[in-house]
Design a protein around this motif. Sequence first.
Motif, PDB file in Angstrom:
ATOM      1  N   THR A  53       6.678   4.370   5.674  1.00 21.04           N
ATOM      2  CA  THR A  53       7.486   3.258   6.157  1.00 21.04           C
ATOM      3  C   THR A  53       8.180   3.672   7.440  1.00 21.04           C
ATOM      4  O   THR A  53       8.374   4.864   7.695  1.00 21.04           O
ATOM      5  CB  THR A  53       8.517   2.811   5.093  1.00 21.04           C
TER       6      THR A  53
ATOM      7  N   HIS B 277      13.796   0.531   1.543  1.00 24.91           N
ATOM      8  CA  HIS B 277      12.526   0.205   0.898  1.00 24.91           C
ATOM      9  C   HIS B 277      12.743  -1.086   0.126  1.00 24.91           C
ATOM     10  O   HIS B 277      13.758  -1.232  -0.570  1.00 24.91           O
ATOM     11  CB  HIS B 277      12.104   1.302  -0.091  1.00 24.91           C
ATOM     12  N   SER B 278      11.797  -2.003   0.215  1.00 25.72           N
ATOM     13  CA  SER B 278      11.918  -3.253  -0.537  1.00 25.72           C
ATOM     14  C   SER B 278      10.546  -3.687  -1.039  1.00 25.72           C
ATOM     15  O   SER B 278       9.541  -3.549  -0.334  1.00 25.72           O
ATOM     16  CB  SER B 278      12.563  -4.335   0.328  1.00 25.72           C
ATOM     17  N   PHE B 279      10.537  -4.208  -2.260  1.00 28.18           N
ATOM     18  CA  PHE B 279       9.287  -4.521  -2.941  1.00 28.18           C
ATOM     19  C   PHE B 279       9.379  -5.845  -3.689  1.00 28.18           C
ATOM     20  O   PHE B 279      10.432  -6.190  -4.208  1.00 28.18           O
ATOM     21  CB  PHE B 279       8.966  -3.444  -4.003  1.00 28.18           C
ATOM     22  N   HIS B 280       8.232  -6.512  -3.775  1.00 30.45           N
ATOM     23  CA  HIS B 280       8.069  -7.611  -4.724  1.00 30.45           C
ATOM     24  C   HIS B 280       7.428  -6.992  -5.950  1.00 30.45           C
ATOM     25  O   HIS B 280       6.397  -6.326  -5.844  1.00 30.45           O
ATOM     26  CB  HIS B 280       7.126  -8.691  -4.176  1.00 30.45           C
ATOM     27  N   LEU B 281       8.023  -7.220  -7.113  1.00 29.74           N
ATOM     28  CA  LEU B 281       7.454  -6.731  -8.362  1.00 29.74           C
ATOM     29  C   LEU B 281       7.026  -7.911  -9.213  1.00 29.74           C
ATOM     30  O   LEU B 281       7.727  -8.935  -9.253  1.00 29.74           O
ATOM     31  CB  LEU B 281       8.480  -5.921  -9.160  1.00 29.74           C
TER      32      LEU B 281
ATOM     33  N   SER C 175       4.686  -3.113  -8.460  1.00 31.76           N
ATOM     34  CA  SER C 175       4.821  -3.509  -7.061  1.00 31.76           C
ATOM     35  C   SER C 175       3.547  -4.210  -6.608  1.00 31.76           C
ATOM     36  O   SER C 175       2.454  -3.669  -6.741  1.00 31.76           O
ATOM     37  CB  SER C 175       5.077  -2.278  -6.187  1.00 31.76           C
TER      38      SER C 175
ATOM     39  N   LYS D 219       3.600  -6.012  -3.448  1.00 35.14           N
ATOM     40  CA  LYS D 219       3.615  -5.969  -1.985  1.00 35.14           C
ATOM     41  C   LYS D 219       5.012  -5.628  -1.500  1.00 35.14           C
ATOM     42  O   LYS D 219       5.982  -5.809  -2.227  1.00 35.14           O
ATOM     43  CB  LYS D 219       3.148  -7.296  -1.395  1.00 35.14           C
ATOM     44  N   PRO D 220       5.107  -5.131  -0.254  1.00 37.22           N
ATOM     45  CA  PRO D 220       6.444  -4.900   0.311  1.00 37.22           C
ATOM     46  C   PRO D 220       7.157  -6.237   0.500  1.00 37.22           C
ATOM     47  O   PRO D 220       6.510  -7.264   0.742  1.00 37.22           O
ATOM     48  CB  PRO D 220       6.160  -4.250   1.669  1.00 37.22           C
TER      49      PRO D 220
END
Length: 173
Positions: A135, A141-145, A150, A152-153
């Motif tokens: 990164t 740091h950021s994520f879609h869960l 995870s 995608k970012p």
Amino acid sequence: MSRKLPSMRAIALTIHFSAFFIITACTPQAERMILPDDLDVVNQQSEMDSVCMTCSHQVVVFYDFDKKSFCPFGQEFLWKQMKDQFPEVGFVFYFSGKDRERLAKELNALEFPFPAYHDPDFLFYRLNDLDSIQTTYRILHSFHLENGFSVKPAQIGMREEFLEEMEGLRMKE
């Protein structure tokens, strides 16, 4: 006694299935993110205002506030609107840094609408091996869960893209 040789089709199927099993066995499987919930919670407005650790869609953010300002959590990033527009999404924030009081004061001053975990020992970072993720900014740091994995970012720093991501993931449900 004569032996019947296998047909070319049987050989091709055997090779195909063997290759499939080898590839499947050697492909790294996505690991469930570890979301520690035994940390101090800051910025909790009321007892009803809690972190949703069981939501199927979560946006998880790690931020090292000792290194930079709290700019990404200001009102210009539309956090209040995100909370109102996506009530089914669990927003989970891990703030690493030494000074808990400073964290609480800054989030309150920004009118940040979510409770957050104070993670002074970088537990979330270490448990999820964030050092291994390439990164631009190692402090954020950021994520879609989805169901703990995870997918995608999360582009939290780019409002329009983030809103499109949120809408797109809502449409998939």
